[in-house]
Write a protein that holds these residues in place. Structure first.
Motif, PDB file in Angstrom:
ATOM      1  N   ASP A  72      71.918  89.920  97.375  1.00  0.00           N
ATOM      2  CA  ASP A  72      72.285  89.009  98.501  1.00  0.00           C
ATOM      3  C   ASP A  72      71.812  87.775  97.982  1.00  0.00           C
ATOM      4  O   ASP A  72      71.753  86.672  98.451  1.00  0.00           O
ATOM      5  CB  ASP A  72      71.596  89.596  99.617  1.00  0.00           C
ATOM      6  N   ALA A  73      70.611  88.079  96.911  1.00  0.00           N
ATOM      7  CA  ALA A  73      70.092  86.176  96.569  1.00  0.00           C
ATOM      8  C   ALA A  73      70.965  85.386  94.946  1.00  0.00           C
ATOM      9  O   ALA A  73      70.556  84.308  95.171  1.00  0.00           O
ATOM     10  CB  ALA A  73      68.535  86.640  96.510  1.00  0.00           C
ATOM     11  N   ASP A  74      71.680  85.964  95.315  1.00  0.00           N
ATOM     12  CA  ASP A  74      72.414  85.583  94.509  1.00  0.00           C
ATOM     13  C   ASP A  74      73.018  85.877  92.999  1.00  0.00           C
ATOM     14  O   ASP A  74      73.213  85.138  92.101  1.00  0.00           O
ATOM     15  CB  ASP A  74      73.048  84.182  94.539  1.00  0.00           C
ATOM     16  N   VAL A  75      71.975  86.839  92.719  1.00  0.00           N
ATOM     17  CA  VAL A  75      71.525  86.816  91.345  1.00  0.00           C
ATOM     18  C   VAL A  75      72.324  87.439  90.293  1.00  0.00           C
ATOM     19  O   VAL A  75      73.029  88.289  91.206  1.00  0.00           O
ATOM     20  CB  VAL A  75      70.580  88.103  90.800  1.00  0.00           C
ATOM     21  N   ALA A  76      73.003  86.854  89.227  1.00  0.00           N
ATOM     22  CA  ALA A  76      74.247  87.593  88.092  1.00  0.00           C
ATOM     23  C   ALA A  76      73.948  88.471  87.993  1.00  0.00           C
ATOM     24  O   ALA A  76      72.633  89.820  87.799  1.00  0.00           O
ATOM     25  CB  ALA A  76      74.076  87.404  86.747  1.00  0.00           C
ATOM     26  N   LEU A  77      75.092  89.910  88.667  1.00  0.00           N
ATOM     27  CA  LEU A  77      75.417  91.309  88.732  1.00  0.00           C
ATOM     28  C   LEU A  77      74.716  91.453  87.237  1.00  0.00           C
ATOM     29  O   LEU A  77      74.131  92.703  87.677  1.00  0.00           O
ATOM     30  CB  LEU A  77      76.611  91.205  88.933  1.00  0.00           C
ATOM     31  N   PRO A  78      75.258  91.476  86.022  1.00  0.00           N
ATOM     32  CA  PRO A  78      74.352  91.633  84.922  1.00  0.00           C
ATOM     33  C   PRO A  78      72.882  91.708  84.829  1.00  0.00           C
ATOM     34  O   PRO A  78      72.386  92.164  83.996  1.00  0.00           O
ATOM     35  CB  PRO A  78      75.231  90.935  83.225  1.00  0.00           C
ATOM     36  N   VAL A  79      72.582  91.192  85.140  1.00  0.00           N
ATOM     37  CA  VAL A  79      70.890  90.365  85.287  1.00  0.00           C
ATOM     38  C   VAL A  79      69.986  91.565  86.670  1.00  0.00           C
ATOM     39  O   VAL A  79      69.176  91.958  86.184  1.00  0.00           O
ATOM     40  CB  VAL A  79      70.647  88.530  85.489  1.00  0.00           C
ATOM     41  N   VAL A  80      70.705  91.723  87.313  1.00  0.00           N
ATOM     42  CA  VAL A  80      70.741  92.793  88.264  1.00  0.00           C
ATOM     43  C   VAL A  80      70.669  94.466  87.975  1.00  0.00           C
ATOM     44  O   VAL A  80      69.504  94.810  87.962  1.00  0.00           O
ATOM     45  CB  VAL A  80      72.072  92.845  89.648  1.00  0.00           C
TER      46      VAL A  80
ATOM     47  N   ASP B 151      67.012  75.204 100.647  1.00  0.00           N
ATOM     48  CA  ASP B 151      67.021  75.811 101.213  1.00  0.00           C
ATOM     49  C   ASP B 151      67.983  77.570 101.170  1.00  0.00           C
ATOM     50  O   ASP B 151      68.179  78.368 101.779  1.00  0.00           O
ATOM     51  CB  ASP B 151      66.811  75.854 102.550  1.00  0.00           C
ATOM     52  N   ALA B 152      68.875  77.649 100.100  1.00  0.00           N
ATOM     53  CA  ALA B 152      70.026  78.192 100.010  1.00  0.00           C
ATOM     54  C   ALA B 152      69.565  79.189  99.157  1.00  0.00           C
ATOM     55  O   ALA B 152      67.990  79.306  98.673  1.00  0.00           O
ATOM     56  CB  ALA B 152      70.573  77.335  98.597  1.00  0.00           C
ATOM     57  N   ARG B 153      70.033  80.268  98.969  1.00  0.00           N
ATOM     58  CA  ARG B 153      69.736  81.517  98.155  1.00  0.00           C
ATOM     59  C   ARG B 153      69.302  81.655  96.834  1.00  0.00           C
ATOM     60  O   ARG B 153      67.615  81.854  96.322  1.00  0.00           O
ATOM     61  CB  ARG B 153      70.143  82.523  98.413  1.00  0.00           C
ATOM     62  N   GLY B 154      69.398  80.467  96.172  1.00  0.00           N
ATOM     63  CA  GLY B 154      69.509  80.706  94.500  1.00  0.00           C
ATOM     64  C   GLY B 154      69.052  81.320  92.855  1.00  0.00           C
ATOM     65  O   GLY B 154      67.703  81.015  92.474  1.00  0.00           O
ATOM     66  N   GLY B 155      69.441  82.459  94.130  1.00  0.00           N
ATOM     67  CA  GLY B 155      68.699  83.698  92.487  1.00  0.00           C
ATOM     68  C   GLY B 155      69.512  83.016  91.313  1.00  0.00           C
ATOM     69  O   GLY B 155      69.446  83.866  90.863  1.00  0.00           O
ATOM     70  N   ALA B 156      71.329  82.371  91.643  1.00  0.00           N
ATOM     71  CA  ALA B 156      71.671  82.498  90.398  1.00  0.00           C
ATOM     72  C   ALA B 156      70.688  81.834  89.657  1.00  0.00           C
ATOM     73  O   ALA B 156      70.842  81.892  88.068  1.00  0.00           O
ATOM     74  CB  ALA B 156      72.808  81.878  90.277  1.00  0.00           C
ATOM     75  N   ALA B 157      70.031  80.898  89.617  1.00  0.00           N
ATOM     76  CA  ALA B 157      68.683  80.411  88.946  1.00  0.00           C
ATOM     77  C   ALA B 157      67.927  81.396  88.578  1.00  0.00           C
ATOM     78  O   ALA B 157      67.449  81.261  87.212  1.00  0.00           O
ATOM     79  CB  ALA B 157      68.065  79.466  89.797  1.00  0.00           C
ATOM     80  N   LEU B 158      67.330  82.029  88.831  1.00  0.00           N
ATOM     81  CA  LEU B 158      66.508  83.571  87.853  1.00  0.00           C
ATOM     82  C   LEU B 158      68.171  83.807  86.784  1.00  0.00           C
ATOM     83  O   LEU B 158      66.598  85.072  86.073  1.00  0.00           O
ATOM     84  CB  LEU B 158      66.878  84.893  89.085  1.00  0.00           C
ATOM     85  N   SER B 159      69.142  83.861  87.011  1.00  0.00           N
ATOM     86  CA  SER B 159      70.326  84.210  85.952  1.00  0.00           C
ATOM     87  C   SER B 159      70.229  83.527  84.753  1.00  0.00           C
ATOM     88  O   SER B 159      70.566  84.360  83.900  1.00  0.00           O
ATOM     89  CB  SER B 159      71.322  84.774  86.420  1.00  0.00           C
ATOM     90  N   VAL B 160      69.822  82.287  84.331  1.00  0.00           N
ATOM     91  CA  VAL B 160      70.097  81.657  83.542  1.00  0.00           C
ATOM     92  C   VAL B 160      69.357  81.895  82.518  1.00  0.00           C
ATOM     93  O   VAL B 160      69.532  82.304  81.120  1.00  0.00           O
ATOM     94  CB  VAL B 160      69.835  79.942  83.897  1.00  0.00           C
ATOM     95  N   ALA B 161      68.510  81.802  82.682  1.00  0.00           N
ATOM     96  CA  ALA B 161      67.197  82.414  81.313  1.00  0.00           C
ATOM     97  C   ALA B 161      68.100  83.732  80.687  1.00  0.00           C
ATOM     98  O   ALA B 161      68.061  83.436  79.405  1.00  0.00           O
ATOM     99  CB  ALA B 161      65.950  82.581  81.288  1.00  0.00           C
TER     100      ALA B 161
END
Length: 537
Positions: A40-48, A270-280
């Motif tokens: 829901d926070a937009d984190v990339a599926l491979p990272v999840v 205030d966006a979900r921003g979870g994609a940022a967790l995926s970059v590294a």
């Protein structure tokens, strides 16, 4: 930025903390909730998948089953896995051993490269370096002028021999592909580095052009600049609110430019921003900085462990302390400590100094948000009106020097004059003076070794913190009769045990009866800081 993810994870762990034993079903349910929160926070599926697999393997092992508190152990595992996908360790800039350190910025148009260039230059300047900005973005309209404005705000010089795409500029040509060119950005970057060597600047920050989307011309130009100046760092600036496109964009820039670090901009959104967790995790490149606001000082070194603590609502006290150390003047702090130890009263001049230092630390809501557990008070934080602090400052500035140092001498006519001068009502001036008097009383009582006003004394500090009053009985000496002396010692030991128990109850709030708060009222105007409906509770 990560409010939604933080709320979901906190709610998930609430059900675990009270359990003395976790079954496999409990762990599977928790993993499922974590997976849904990350998606829901937009984190990339491979990272999840990688994240939940690591948590599951550790949670089903002896690490949890043999723990005294399994729920807390699962939270610890999730925290450590979060740190891992965020990069593991803090990564600092690689500074050159000799000559200027060259830093190249790359990214899409609108990602915040130019603004970040000024923020980074200001931070390095405050750390004792001598940076210069180089305007190598000649394609975007008025990009050179924007960098000059940013450099002026940051107090850093800008090297801009070409004006680029400015209105009315005649130096326009077409390259072999038919694209309009406004100068040679490769030459500008090279000339900027050479000028930095001649003028003894020790850091060069090169701002390059971006596009609305990844294209071949953008990558080729960035690659040419990198080859020409051979930078020590290539920082890829990415908008933290870009969503799943962050992964595709980061991968394209990694293949085309091979950046060394990542910068997350607009982390205060205030966006979900979870994609940022995926970059590294996807690129294998560390996140080095986070841009947290519009101000020139709104920049933080990215610490994976601290960011994980924020996401899990554990706070980030270390970053708060570091910001305070940069904002507070050491001489003023020493003077404040001297006044406190000397018994001098806290004055409105001292108050203004403290307010100024707090403002230097950044957004007040952001600072409060770094405190542990503040995620549960997000509605109150959002309702906080920072303009109240400006009104308070206006009241104090309307006072004369005599009044600031002698607030008790401010009579009715003085209060009316102060209210007119600051544009507020007399009642607001009265409220400030009343709160200030309470603060002075509290500091005097702390100085004398007492507890907080209206509160029982802390263990080892006496019931009221003051000297023994006349009403207290004089301590009796021991009797010469051995039997009577033994009886006195037994009674004294009994009283000491009772006093220790009472002190523990006072200190830890174990009261025998529930206190009655029905008649307690907040000071007038205080409900503004607690959000709507606070006056009804």
């Amino acid at each position: 930025m990560f409010n939604s993810l933080s709320d979901r994870l906190t709610a998930t762990f609430t059900n675990l903390r009270g359990k003395g034993r976790l079954t496999e079903s409990d762990i599977n349910s928790t993993i499922r909730d974590i997976r849904m929160a990350l998606l829901d926070a937009d984190v990339a599926l491979p990272v999840v998948k990688k994240f939940t697999r690591g948590v599951r393997e550790r949670a089903l092992g002896a690490e949890v089953s043999q723990a005294l508190n399994p729920g807390q152990q699962v939270v610890k595992i999730v925290n450590e896995e979060l740190v891992e996908i965020l990069g593991g360790q803090t990564r600092r800039l690689n500074m050159a051993k000799s000559g200027p350190t060259v830093i190249m910025l790359a990214g899409l148009q609108g990602s915040g490269k130019t603004t970040f260039a000024g923020k980074l230059a200001r931070r390095l300047r405050d750390e004792g370096h001598f940076p210069v900005l180089v305007a190598a973005d000649l394609q975007r309209p008025n990009a050179v002028r924007q960098l000059e404005v940013v450099g002026e705000r940051a107090g850093v010089p800008v090297f801009s021999p070409e004006r680029g795409n400015e209105g009315g500029h005649d130096a326009v040509s077409e390259n072999a592909e038919g694209t309009r060119s406004y100068g040679d950005p490769v030459w500008v970057a090279q000339a900027g580095v050479n000028q930095a060597k001649l003028r003894q600047y020790d850091v060069v920050i090169v701002d390059t052009a971006g596009r609305l989307a990844v294209d071949e011309n953008l990558m080729q130009q960035a690659a040419d600049i990198r080859e020409a100046i051979n930078p020590h760092e290539v920082l890829f600036v990415i908008d933290a609110m870009i969503g799943q496109a962050a992964i595709e964009t980061a991968t394209a820039f990694q293949d085309g430019v091979d950046f060394t670090g990542v910068v997350l901009s607009k982390l205060d959104g205030d966006a979900r921003g979870g994609a940022a967790l995926s970059v590294a995790s996807i690129t294998g490149r560390p996140i080095m900085y986070a841009s947290t606001g519009e101000g020139v000082k709104d920049i933080e070194v990215f610490h994976p462990d601290r960011m994980a603590s924020r996401i899990l609502d554990m706070g980030d006290v270390l970053t708060l302390i570091e910001q305070a150390e940069r904002a507070f003047d050491k001489r003023q702090a020493a003077e404040m400590a001297r006044k406190f130890s000397g018994g001098e009263d806290f004055t409105f001049d001292d108050f203004l100094q403290q307010m100024s230092a707090i403002k230097k630390m950044g957004n007040i809501k952001g600072l409060l948000g770094m405190m542990p557990g503040m995620g549960q008070m997000r509605d109150q934080l959002n309702a906080l009106d920072e303009r109240e602090f400006d009104r308070v400052e206006a009241i104090v500035h309307s006072m004369t020097p005599f009044e600031r140092n002698n607030p008790k001498q401010i009579n009715g006519s003085r209060r009316a004059r102060i209210a007119r001068g600051s544009g507020v009502s007399v009642s607001e001036v009265n409220q400030l003076l009343e709160r200030f008097g309470q603060a002075q009383k509290m500091m005097r009582q702390l100085k004398n070794g007492g507890g907080m006003p209206g509160m029982p004394g802390m263990p080892g500090m006496g019931a009221g913190g003051g000297k023994r009053g006349k009403s207290q009985p004089k301590k009796k000496g021991k009797s010469g009769n051995p039997a009577k002396r033994a009886q006195q010692e037994a009674e004294a030991a009994k009283k000491a045990d009772a006093a220790r128990n009472q002190a523990m109850e006072n200190a830890f709030g174990q009261m025998k009866e529930e206190p009655d708060y029905s008649n307690m009222k907040l000071p007038k105007g205080f409900e503004k800081f607690l959000g709507p409906g606070a006056d009804k509770d």
